[in-house]
Design a protein around this motif. Structure first.
Motif, PDB file in Angstrom:
ATOM      1  N   ARG A 228       0.835  -1.207   0.000  1.00 17.84           N
ATOM      2  CA  ARG A 228       0.000   0.000   0.000  1.00 17.84           C
ATOM      3  C   ARG A 228       0.865   1.250   0.000  1.00 17.84           C
ATOM      4  N   ASP A 229       1.898   1.291   0.871  1.00 13.43           N
ATOM      5  CA  ASP A 229       2.757   2.469   0.942  1.00 13.43           C
ATOM      6  C   ASP A 229       3.551   2.644  -0.341  1.00 13.43           C
ATOM      7  N   ALA A 230       4.055   1.538  -0.913  1.00 11.68           N
ATOM      8  CA  ALA A 230       4.832   1.630  -2.150  1.00 11.68           C
ATOM      9  C   ALA A 230       3.971   2.142  -3.297  1.00 11.68           C
ATOM     10  N   ALA A 231       2.720   1.645  -3.381  1.00 17.63           N
ATOM     11  CA  ALA A 231       1.831   2.094  -4.456  1.00 17.63           C
ATOM     12  C   ALA A 231       1.563   3.586  -4.337  1.00 17.63           C
ATOM     13  N   GLU A 232       1.372   4.072  -3.111  1.00 19.12           N
ATOM     14  CA  GLU A 232       1.071   5.492  -2.927  1.00 19.12           C
ATOM     15  C   GLU A 232       2.291   6.385  -3.171  1.00 19.12           C
ATOM     16  N   ASN A 233       3.494   5.811  -3.212  1.00 20.47           N
ATOM     17  CA  ASN A 233       4.709   6.569  -3.512  1.00 20.47           C
ATOM     18  C   ASN A 233       5.004   6.617  -5.011  1.00 20.47           C
ATOM     19  N   LEU A 234       4.126   5.996  -5.813  1.00 16.40           N
ATOM     20  CA  LEU A 234       4.318   5.991  -7.257  1.00 16.40           C
ATOM     21  C   LEU A 234       3.393   7.003  -7.914  1.00 16.40           C
ATOM     22  N   ASP A 235       3.849   7.590  -9.022  1.00 15.47           N
ATOM     23  CA  ASP A 235       2.941   8.351  -9.879  1.00 15.47           C
ATOM     24  C   ASP A 235       3.246   8.009 -11.323  1.00 15.47           C
ATOM     25  N   TYR A 236       2.234   8.168 -12.131  1.00 16.51           N
ATOM     26  CA  TYR A 236       2.350   7.839 -13.549  1.00 16.51           C
ATOM     27  C   TYR A 236       2.007   9.085 -14.340  1.00 16.51           C
ATOM     28  N   PHE A 237       3.096   9.842 -14.753  1.00 10.67           N
ATOM     29  CA  PHE A 237       2.921  11.119 -15.440  1.00 10.67           C
ATOM     30  C   PHE A 237       2.006  12.030 -14.639  1.00 10.67           C
TER      31      PHE A 237
ATOM     32  N   LEU B 144      -0.177  11.122 -12.330  1.00 14.64           N
ATOM     33  CA  LEU B 144      -1.341  10.428 -11.760  1.00 14.64           C
ATOM     34  C   LEU B 144      -0.905   9.708 -10.485  1.00 14.64           C
ATOM     35  N   GLN B 145      -1.642   9.924  -9.364  1.00 15.67           N
ATOM     36  CA  GLN B 145      -1.318   9.336  -8.060  1.00 15.67           C
ATOM     37  C   GLN B 145      -1.593   7.828  -8.095  1.00 15.67           C
ATOM     38  N   GLY B 146      -0.612   7.008  -7.644  1.00 17.09           N
ATOM     39  CA  GLY B 146      -0.789   5.563  -7.584  1.00 17.09           C
ATOM     40  C   GLY B 146      -1.455   5.125  -6.292  1.00 17.09           C
ATOM     41  N   TYR B 147      -2.123   3.997  -6.318  1.00 12.55           N
ATOM     42  CA  TYR B 147      -2.726   3.386  -5.139  1.00 12.55           C
ATOM     43  C   TYR B 147      -3.001   1.918  -5.442  1.00 12.55           C
ATOM     44  N   LEU B 148      -3.082   1.092  -4.370  1.00 14.90           N
ATOM     45  CA  LEU B 148      -3.477  -0.298  -4.581  1.00 14.90           C
ATOM     46  C   LEU B 148      -4.842  -0.327  -5.259  1.00 14.90           C
ATOM     47  N   ALA B 149      -4.973  -1.132  -6.310  1.00 19.37           N
ATOM     48  CA  ALA B 149      -6.136  -1.085  -7.184  1.00 19.37           C
ATOM     49  C   ALA B 149      -7.427  -1.370  -6.421  1.00 19.37           C
ATOM     50  N   THR B 150      -8.485  -0.641  -6.791  1.00 16.23           N
ATOM     51  CA  THR B 150      -9.844  -0.867  -6.300  1.00 16.23           C
ATOM     52  C   THR B 150     -10.661  -1.377  -7.480  1.00 16.23           C
ATOM     53  N   LEU B 151     -10.999  -2.663  -7.455  1.00 18.96           N
ATOM     54  CA  LEU B 151     -11.635  -3.319  -8.595  1.00 18.96           C
ATOM     55  C   LEU B 151     -13.147  -3.300  -8.397  1.00 18.96           C
ATOM     56  N   THR B 152     -13.815  -2.383  -9.069  1.00 20.11           N
ATOM     57  CA  THR B 152     -15.242  -2.156  -8.818  1.00 20.11           C
ATOM     58  C   THR B 152     -16.128  -2.608  -9.967  1.00 20.11           C
ATOM     59  N   SER B 153     -15.584  -3.369 -10.918  1.00 21.68           N
ATOM     60  CA  SER B 153     -16.401  -3.869 -12.019  1.00 21.68           C
ATOM     61  C   SER B 153     -15.818  -5.172 -12.531  1.00 21.68           C
ATOM     62  N   GLU B 154     -16.626  -5.922 -13.264  1.00 19.55           N
ATOM     63  CA  GLU B 154     -16.164  -7.183 -13.841  1.00 19.55           C
ATOM     64  C   GLU B 154     -15.015  -6.940 -14.817  1.00 19.55           C
ATOM     65  N   GLU B 155     -15.103  -5.827 -15.583  1.00 16.57           N
ATOM     66  CA  GLU B 155     -14.038  -5.530 -16.544  1.00 16.57           C
ATOM     67  C   GLU B 155     -12.701  -5.338 -15.823  1.00 16.57           C
ATOM     68  N   GLU B 156     -12.727  -4.615 -14.689  1.00 22.45           N
ATOM     69  CA  GLU B 156     -11.488  -4.376 -13.959  1.00 22.45           C
ATOM     70  C   GLU B 156     -10.911  -5.682 -13.400  1.00 22.45           C
ATOM     71  N   SER B 157     -11.760  -6.545 -12.814  1.00 24.24           N
ATOM     72  CA  SER B 157     -11.263  -7.799 -12.255  1.00 24.24           C
ATOM     73  C   SER B 157     -10.679  -8.697 -13.335  1.00 24.24           C
ATOM     74  N   THR B 158     -11.385  -8.805 -14.463  1.00 23.66           N
ATOM     75  CA  THR B 158     -10.866  -9.624 -15.563  1.00 23.66           C
ATOM     76  C   THR B 158      -9.548  -9.066 -16.060  1.00 23.66           C
ATOM     77  N   PHE B 159      -9.500  -7.740 -16.235  1.00 25.79           N
ATOM     78  CA  PHE B 159      -8.301  -7.047 -16.706  1.00 25.79           C
ATOM     79  C   PHE B 159      -7.130  -7.302 -15.753  1.00 25.79           C
ATOM     80  N   ALA B 160      -7.404  -7.188 -14.428  1.00 24.25           N
ATOM     81  CA  ALA B 160      -6.356  -7.403 -13.436  1.00 24.25           C
ATOM     82  C   ALA B 160      -5.899  -8.855 -13.426  1.00 24.25           C
ATOM     83  N   GLY B 161      -6.830  -9.784 -13.513  1.00 22.87           N
ATOM     84  CA  GLY B 161      -6.467 -11.196 -13.504  1.00 22.87           C
ATOM     85  C   GLY B 161      -5.608 -11.584 -14.681  1.00 22.87           C
ATOM     86  N   GLU B 162      -5.884 -11.011 -15.860  1.00 20.57           N
ATOM     87  CA  GLU B 162      -5.098 -11.328 -17.050  1.00 20.57           C
ATOM     88  C   GLU B 162      -3.670 -10.800 -16.938  1.00 20.57           C
TER      89      GLU B 162
END
Length: 812
Positions: free
Chosen positions: A162-171, A173-191
């Protein structure tokens, strides 16, 4: 720990595109919403643009193209076409991602992206294909507009992730441990997850209350309970089978290893996960980071998306035309039209449209192709119309006996002829019955009363596998004949003696078949209607349902036709009226005297009964003087027998083993301890009682008592013993009125403690009197002079060695 993880992440994310340099990110835009034509390779975009606000930035390290939604693994494929000296391509089948490796110029990457094609072996589409083109390592999901990255880090804890994710940014964009709130996100993450990867959910705050702890959704509760719990407010979750289970205080969520359960599903683990071990799928391998949606995030156009709309259709694949007939096949599709062919490769078009109708006589397969405007090719889908034969339906006749009215009208059970009508086929057949040939007026085939004699009804035989039907005629005919003679079966009641027994119905065969044709058969039924309809036939071993006497019915058939129906009376004969079980008592102290055991006939002593005792004797009564169980079988002249058992139980006068006396106390008691075979009660009053069941008497007044122990089971006698309860009066009144004129110890006698001594003192300790015998008593005088009213003291020494002291009052 955080410093170590951060160092690892710097090694992983130390490139400029993750925002550690201050240059502006490049921007990509594409066009390419297209309709898929068959299975030919198709460009994923129609135009591409890549720009950068920094004039000096004109090259890229790599580009990532992913089938972000609708991906079918091992069937879908992205291919880079053409030759590009500075670009190489690689396809990752698990994630559905094509990587274009540079470095190369914007122009070269634009040309390469324009020549990436999609192809597939899939023929039955259920989803459109979405493509994300990313200029950075993170994967882009068009449905959320967010970027995602799996970070490998063996053994990392959830809190460190959690701390490492929050110390990252992508151009930016603030990073955080993923919150998977839809089927598309879970499938995407699993792949994208090669192993166990932490996500931003936990129930560490309140056990079994799962909430998102990270990202824009931080604080949102989405699940209550363990594996049998439920979502909260319709929030999305994708727990693996049997999860979460809090096994070993598991409070943190992760995406499961690809080898466990469903791809992209979740599990709960402790903060440190499972320990390392060979192939342990629950050992943390990294964490899944999400970028986007946080307050203050900049607009980043590092990714663009396109879509290929696939042809999708639905149709009825169970169309059946019985024997032959007109068929109409309808298709629902998202295309502009549907092309119909006779074979998978035929060039002759049968039909163009969403409906096709024709007359067919045999099973026929159509090959259909849904197409958008301008498309002509692609895989064809078969639609088969089955033309089965209609089921057999045989015309038959059913002959039935008339009922008691003898009017030619009775009940029929046509269902009994099921196999005759269907030609012996039972499986996958049903029959409906009707009164007219047009199949109007449905009737109950299991219980139908004819309206004329004879009468024709119609049986519709249906093959339930395909719904095809055929019709047969069933002729109903009633034979008018009188019932046969009644039969009688008598059976002795059993030892339960309730009027219900098993009858052997075959014992009535000779009676009911008298006068019937030689080859006639008989079957038995509880009611006349059942016999008429041949429903609910009875077994030969029949247990009557009406107590003592019951009438059943015998149906006699001559071949398949009813010949007659006769009554059969079932009668349960009573057993000899005896007490089947009895207990008597024998006083062991009376031995060798005998007692009499009787055969036990309640309603008299008939001389024609037979007796057979377990002792071998055959008389109505026997004499015994031994404890035990005796049985006798009592038989009537007609053979019905009953058994009587007499249990002779030992009883005896009590043996008094000990009498425990608690005396010289505030609550004197007597407890009598006895042995013996009897059941006893107790008295200390009189041989005539009153008696009590308890062997202890309390609040006993001091004195001499006789204890009485009585046998109450068989009055075998009363045992007695004398006991003494020692005590003293609290006061005495020496006024010569005959009441309490003297004071002495009570319970002392010539039998009990005769050599006891008592010394009486005044309150100054002066010896006033000595009691030396059981009959001696103090009259309240000293040397012949009356002493005044006061408290006086005594000291007693009993013969058994006990001593005690106390005081009493002299009242005047």
């Amino acid at each position: 720990m955080r410093t170590k993880v951060f160092f690892v992440l710097i090694l992983i994310f130390g490139y400029s595109e993750y925002g550690f340099a201050q240059n502006a990110p490049p921007v990509i835009t594409v066009e390419g919403n297209q309709e898929f034509c068959g299975n030919a390779p198709m460009n994923i975009v129609t135009s591409v643009s890549i720009t950068d606000a920094d004039a000096g930035d004109t090259t890229l390290e790599n580009v990532f193209i992913q089938i972000s939604e609708g991906y079918t693994i091992n069937q879908d494929l992205l291919v880079l076409n053409g030759i590009y000296p500075n670009i190489t391509s690689s396809w990752l089948v698990q994630e559905g991602k094509l990587t274009l490796e540079g470095p190369a110029s914007f122009t070269e990457f634009i040309d390469a992206i324009s020549n990436v094609t999609f192809q597939t072996t899939q023929t039955n589409f259920t989803q459109d294909k979405s493509f994300s083109i990313n200029l950075g390592d993170a994967n882009y999901l068009p449905s959320t507009g967010h970027y995602y990255l799996y970070v490998s880090s063996d053994g990392i804890t959830w809190t460190a992730a959690r701390d490492a994710a929050e110390n990252l940014d992508y151009f930016g964009l603030q990073g955080y441990l993923a919150t998977l709130t839809s089927e598309e996100e879970s499938t995407f993450a699993g792949e994208q997850s090669p192993g166990t990867g932490w996500i931003g959910a936990s129930d560490v705050g309140v056990e079994s209350t799962w909430r998102w702890e990270t990202g824009p959704e931080a604080g949102t509760v989405f699940w209550m309970g363990t594996a049998n719990g439920q979502p909260v407010n319709g929030e999305y979750s994708f727990w693996n089978n049997g999860e979460p289970n809090n096994f070993g205080n598991e409070d943190y969520a992760h995406i499961t290893d690809p080898s466990i359960g469903n791809i992209g599903s979740w599990n709960d683990l402790p903060n440190a996960g499972d320990p390392a071990g060979p192939g342990n799928p629950y050992y943390p391998r990294g964490f899944f980071v999400e970028f986007g949606g946080m307050p203050g995030d900049p607009v980043v156009n590092l990714s663009a998306s396109s879509i290929i709309i696939t042809p999708k259709m639905t149709f009825d694949d169970t169309i059946v035309v019985c024997n032959e007939g007109e068929v109409s096949v309808n298709i629902n599709a998202n295309t502009d039209t549907v092309l119909w062919y006779e074979t998978p490769s035929s060039t002759t078009l049968l039909n163009d449209g969403f409906t096709f109708s024709e007359f067919i006589t045999t099973t026929t397969t159509y090959w259909v192709l849904p197409v958008f405007d301008g498309c002509v090719g692609g895989p064809r889908t078969p639609i088969t119309v089955t033309v089965p034969d209609v089921p057999d339906a045989n015309n038959i006749s059913i002959t039935q006996c008339d009922d008691s009215t003898q009017d030619g009208i009775t009940s029929f059970n046509i269902d009994n002829a099921f196999e005759l009508i269907t030609g012996g086929i039972i499986n996958n057949r049903i029959i409906n019955y009707f009164e007219d040939v047009n199949l109007n007026n449905a009737i109950n085939g299991s219980d139908y009363t004819n309206s004329s004699n004879p009468q024709i009804i119609y049986a519709q035989v249906i093959d339930i596998l395909n719904g095809c039907a055929n019709i047969a005629e069933v002729t109903l005919e009633v034979i008018v004949s009188s019932n046969g003679s009644s039969a009688l079966i008598e059976t002795c009641d059993d030892l339960v003696e309730d009027g219900f027994v098993f009858f052997d119905l075959s014992e009535a065969n000779n009676q009911v078949l008298s006068g019937a044709p030689q080859n006639a058969t008989v079957s038995y039924y509880e009611t006349y209607d059942d016999a008429s309809l041949e429903l609910n036939g009875l077994p030969n071993a029949y247990f009557n349902t009406i107590q003592n006497e019951q009438t059943i019915y015998a149906r006699i058939n001559n071949g398949e036709a009813c010949y007659r129906i006769s009554e059969v009376l079932l009668r349960v004969k009573p057993l000899p009226n005896v007490n089947t079980i009895e207990e008597v008592y024998y006083c062991l102290n009376d031995f060798p005297e005998t007692i009499t055991l009787s055969g036990g006939i309640i309603d008299g002593i008939p001389n024609n009964y037979y007796y057979n005792w377990s002792t071998g004797e055959t008389t109505m009564a026997i004499e015994i003087n031994e404890i035990g169980s005796y049985s006798v079988v009592v038989t009537e002249p007609d053979g019905c027998a009953n058994e009587r058992t007499i249990n002779v139980i030992a009883s005896n006068v009590a043996t008094i083993d000990n009498v425990e006396v608690e005396d010289v106390s505030a609550n004197n008691s007597i407890t009598i301890l006895v042995s013996g075979e009897g059941e006893y009660d107790y008295s200390i009053t009189s041989v005539n009682g009153p008696y009590q069941s308890s062997n202890t008497f309390t609040d006993v007044v001091p004195g001499i008592y006789t204890v009485y122990v009585r046998d109450i089971k068989n009055n075998c006698g009363v045992a007695t013993e004398n006991v003494s309860v020692i005590g003293y009066a609290k006061f005495f009144t020496p006024n010569n009125d005959g009441y309490n004129d003297t004071w002495k110890l009570m319970g002392i006698s010539e039998q009990f403690q005769p050599n006891s001594k008592v010394f009486i003192f005044d309150r100054f300790g002066k010896l006033l009197y000595t009691l030396n015998s059981p009959i001696d008593a103090w009259d309240g005088t000293f040397k012949g002079n009356p002493l005044p009213a006061s408290d006086y003291w005594f000291s007693a020494t009993l013969e058994d060695g006990r001593t005690f002291k106390n005081h009493f009052t002299l009242k005047r």
